[in-house]
Design a protein around this motif. Structure first.
Motif, PDB file in Angstrom:
ATOM      1  N   THR A  46      53.444 -30.966  74.219  1.00 28.94           N
ATOM      2  CA  THR A  46      53.595 -32.416  74.307  1.00 28.94           C
ATOM      3  C   THR A  46      52.740 -33.167  73.299  1.00 28.94           C
ATOM      4  OG1 THR A  46      51.891 -32.650  76.027  1.00 28.94           O
ATOM      5  CG2 THR A  46      54.183 -32.313  76.760  1.00 28.94           C
ATOM      6  N   ALA A  47      52.057 -32.456  72.416  1.00 30.58           N
ATOM      7  CA  ALA A  47      51.203 -33.109  71.424  1.00 30.58           C
ATOM      8  C   ALA A  47      52.064 -33.916  70.457  1.00 30.58           C
ATOM      9  CB  ALA A  47      50.381 -32.067  70.668  1.00 30.58           C
ATOM     10  N   ILE A  48      51.790 -35.212  70.384  1.00 27.48           N
ATOM     11  CA  ILE A  48      52.519 -36.090  69.476  1.00 27.48           C
ATOM     12  C   ILE A  48      51.526 -36.964  68.731  1.00 27.48           C
ATOM     13  CG2 ILE A  48      54.660 -36.112  70.805  1.00 27.48           C
ATOM     14  CD1 ILE A  48      53.792 -38.802  72.008  1.00 27.48           C
ATOM     15  N   THR A  49      52.032 -37.753  67.799  1.00 26.08           N
ATOM     16  CA  THR A  49      51.190 -38.642  67.011  1.00 26.08           C
ATOM     17  C   THR A  49      51.353 -40.084  67.508  1.00 26.08           C
ATOM     18  OG1 THR A  49      52.925 -39.103  65.401  1.00 26.08           O
ATOM     19  CG2 THR A  49      51.503 -37.168  64.975  1.00 26.08           C
ATOM     20  N   GLU A  50      50.453 -40.947  67.054  1.00 25.22           N
ATOM     21  CA  GLU A  50      50.557 -42.363  67.387  1.00 25.22           C
ATOM     22  C   GLU A  50      51.886 -42.930  66.898  1.00 25.22           C
ATOM     23  OE1 GLU A  50      47.125 -44.929  66.572  1.00 25.22           O
ATOM     24  OE2 GLU A  50      45.949 -43.089  66.332  1.00 25.22           O
ATOM     25  N   GLY A  51      52.322 -42.458  65.737  1.00 25.44           N
ATOM     26  CA  GLY A  51      53.569 -42.941  65.151  1.00 25.44           C
ATOM     27  C   GLY A  51      54.795 -42.599  65.987  1.00 25.44           C
ATOM     28  N   THR A  52      54.668 -41.625  66.860  1.00 24.00           N
ATOM     29  CA  THR A  52      55.746 -41.276  67.790  1.00 24.00           C
ATOM     30  C   THR A  52      55.547 -41.996  69.118  1.00 24.00           C
ATOM     31  OG1 THR A  52      56.015 -39.099  66.774  1.00 24.00           O
ATOM     32  CG2 THR A  52      56.865 -39.366  69.014  1.00 24.00           C
ATOM     33  N   LEU A  53      54.315 -42.030  69.607  1.00 16.56           N
ATOM     34  CA  LEU A  53      54.045 -42.577  70.935  1.00 16.56           C
ATOM     35  C   LEU A  53      54.323 -44.078  71.037  1.00 16.56           C
ATOM     36  CD1 LEU A  53      53.002 -42.301  73.833  1.00 16.56           C
ATOM     37  CD2 LEU A  53      50.699 -42.713  72.926  1.00 16.56           C
ATOM     38  N   TYR A  54      53.745 -44.873  70.143  1.00 13.41           N
ATOM     39  CA  TYR A  54      53.818 -46.319  70.317  1.00 13.41           C
ATOM     40  C   TYR A  54      55.235 -46.883  70.192  1.00 13.41           C
ATOM     41  CZ  TYR A  54      48.816 -46.352  70.885  1.00 13.41           C
ATOM     42  OH  TYR A  54      47.556 -46.121  71.365  1.00 13.41           O
ATOM     43  N   PRO A  55      56.050 -46.413  69.266  1.00 17.35           N
ATOM     44  CA  PRO A  55      57.445 -46.894  69.273  1.00 17.35           C
ATOM     45  C   PRO A  55      58.189 -46.506  70.554  1.00 17.35           C
ATOM     46  CG  PRO A  55      56.917 -45.927  67.152  1.00 17.35           C
ATOM     47  CD  PRO A  55      55.758 -45.628  68.072  1.00 17.35           C
ATOM     48  N   LEU A  56      57.899 -45.329  71.091  1.00 16.23           N
ATOM     49  CA  LEU A  56      58.535 -44.902  72.331  1.00 16.23           C
ATOM     50  C   LEU A  56      58.070 -45.765  73.504  1.00 16.23           C
ATOM     51  CD1 LEU A  56      60.444 -43.060  73.813  1.00 16.23           C
ATOM     52  CD2 LEU A  56      58.680 -41.313  73.843  1.00 16.23           C
ATOM     53  N   LEU A  57      56.782 -46.072  73.563  1.00 14.85           N
ATOM     54  CA  LEU A  57      56.277 -46.963  74.609  1.00 14.85           C
ATOM     55  C   LEU A  57      56.935 -48.338  74.501  1.00 14.85           C
ATOM     56  CD1 LEU A  57      52.460 -46.088  74.590  1.00 14.85           C
ATOM     57  CD2 LEU A  57      54.106 -45.567  76.412  1.00 14.85           C
ATOM     58  N   ASP A  58      57.092 -48.845  73.288  1.00 13.16           N
ATOM     59  CA  ASP A  58      57.758 -50.139  73.090  1.00 13.16           C
ATOM     60  C   ASP A  58      59.203 -50.089  73.575  1.00 13.16           C
ATOM     61  OD1 ASP A  58      55.504 -51.364  72.054  1.00 13.16           O
ATOM     62  OD2 ASP A  58      56.085 -51.041  69.966  1.00 13.16           O
ATOM     63  N   ARG A  59      59.913 -49.012  73.279  1.00  9.03           N
ATOM     64  CA  ARG A  59      61.301 -48.890  73.724  1.00  9.03           C
ATOM     65  C   ARG A  59      61.382 -48.825  75.245  1.00  9.03           C
ATOM     66  NH1 ARG A  59      64.497 -45.103  75.583  1.00  9.03           N
ATOM     67  NH2 ARG A  59      63.288 -43.316  74.898  1.00  9.03           N
ATOM     68  N   LEU A  60      60.497 -48.045  75.857  1.00  7.69           N
ATOM     69  CA  LEU A  60      60.494 -47.928  77.311  1.00  7.69           C
ATOM     70  C   LEU A  60      60.181 -49.282  77.963  1.00  7.69           C
ATOM     71  CD1 LEU A  60      58.671 -44.488  77.690  1.00  7.69           C
ATOM     72  CD2 LEU A  60      61.117 -44.948  77.979  1.00  7.69           C
ATOM     73  N   LYS A  61      59.338 -50.060  77.309  1.00  4.69           N
ATOM     74  CA  LYS A  61      59.036 -51.406  77.805  1.00  4.69           C
ATOM     75  C   LYS A  61      60.268 -52.299  77.673  1.00  4.69           C
ATOM     76  CE  LYS A  61      55.718 -55.163  77.297  1.00  4.69           C
ATOM     77  NZ  LYS A  61      56.617 -56.246  76.962  1.00  4.69           N
ATOM     78  N   ARG A  62      60.929 -52.272  76.529  1.00  2.83           N
ATOM     79  CA  ARG A  62      62.155 -53.066  76.329  1.00  2.83           C
ATOM     80  C   ARG A  62      63.238 -52.675  77.325  1.00  2.83           C
ATOM     81  NH1 ARG A  62      61.269 -51.849  71.015  1.00  2.83           N
ATOM     82  NH2 ARG A  62      63.019 -50.398  71.005  1.00  2.83           N
ATOM     83  N   ASP A  63      63.290 -51.398  77.675  1.00  5.68           N
ATOM     84  CA  ASP A  63      64.287 -50.898  78.634  1.00  5.68           C
ATOM     85  C   ASP A  63      63.929 -51.239  80.084  1.00  5.68           C
ATOM     86  OD1 ASP A  63      65.656 -49.849  76.476  1.00  5.68           O
ATOM     87  OD2 ASP A  63      65.083 -47.762  76.871  1.00  5.68           O
ATOM     88  N   GLY A  64      62.776 -51.857  80.277  1.00  5.10           N
ATOM     89  CA  GLY A  64      62.373 -52.256  81.629  1.00  5.10           C
ATOM     90  C   GLY A  64      61.753 -51.145  82.451  1.00  5.10           C
TER      91      GLY A  64
END
Length: 123
Positions: A46-64
């Protein structure tokens, strides 16, 4: 499997499971982004980079699925904390069931010594 092939396979597996992994990591309550990143980096799959995590968190937030709030603790600079919404908890439950079923199915396939002839007959 050659190391490069194995790494590519693991990357694809990680991509497919990231939403589940992030939602599962947040089920215990609000977590700020860098702490979540460090938590995920503790595990090789599950090791990822900031460049992967933060856009995914933003998408999950937009998706509610997530709420995000800035919080300041003491003299430290503010941090953005993420937590599951009710919709996010439902999605986590759905993804967990799907993941567990997939693991069960794959484990059954790995344990089976079926021949092509057996499969073609539909047994």
């Amino acid at each position: 499997m050659a190391p490069d092939e194995q790494e590519k396979w693991q990357i694809q597996l990680r991509k497919g499971a990231l939403e589940l992994v992030i939602l599962a990591s947040l089920r215990g309550g609000a977590v700020y982004g860098l702490a979540l990143l460090r938590h995920l980096q503790r595990f090789p799959t599950t090791a990822i980079t900031e460049g992967t995590l933060y856009p995914l968190l933003d998408r999950l937030k937009r998706d509610g699925l997530l709420d995000a709030n800035w919080m300041q603790e003491g003299e430290e600079r503010p941090r953005k904390y993420y937590e599951l919404t009710a919709k996010g908890k439902q999605k986590l439950s759905t993804l967990m069931r799907a993941w567990r079923q997939s693991v069960t199915d794959i484990e059954s396939l790995l344990a089976t010594k079926a021949s092509a002839e057996h499969i073609n007959r539909g047994d």
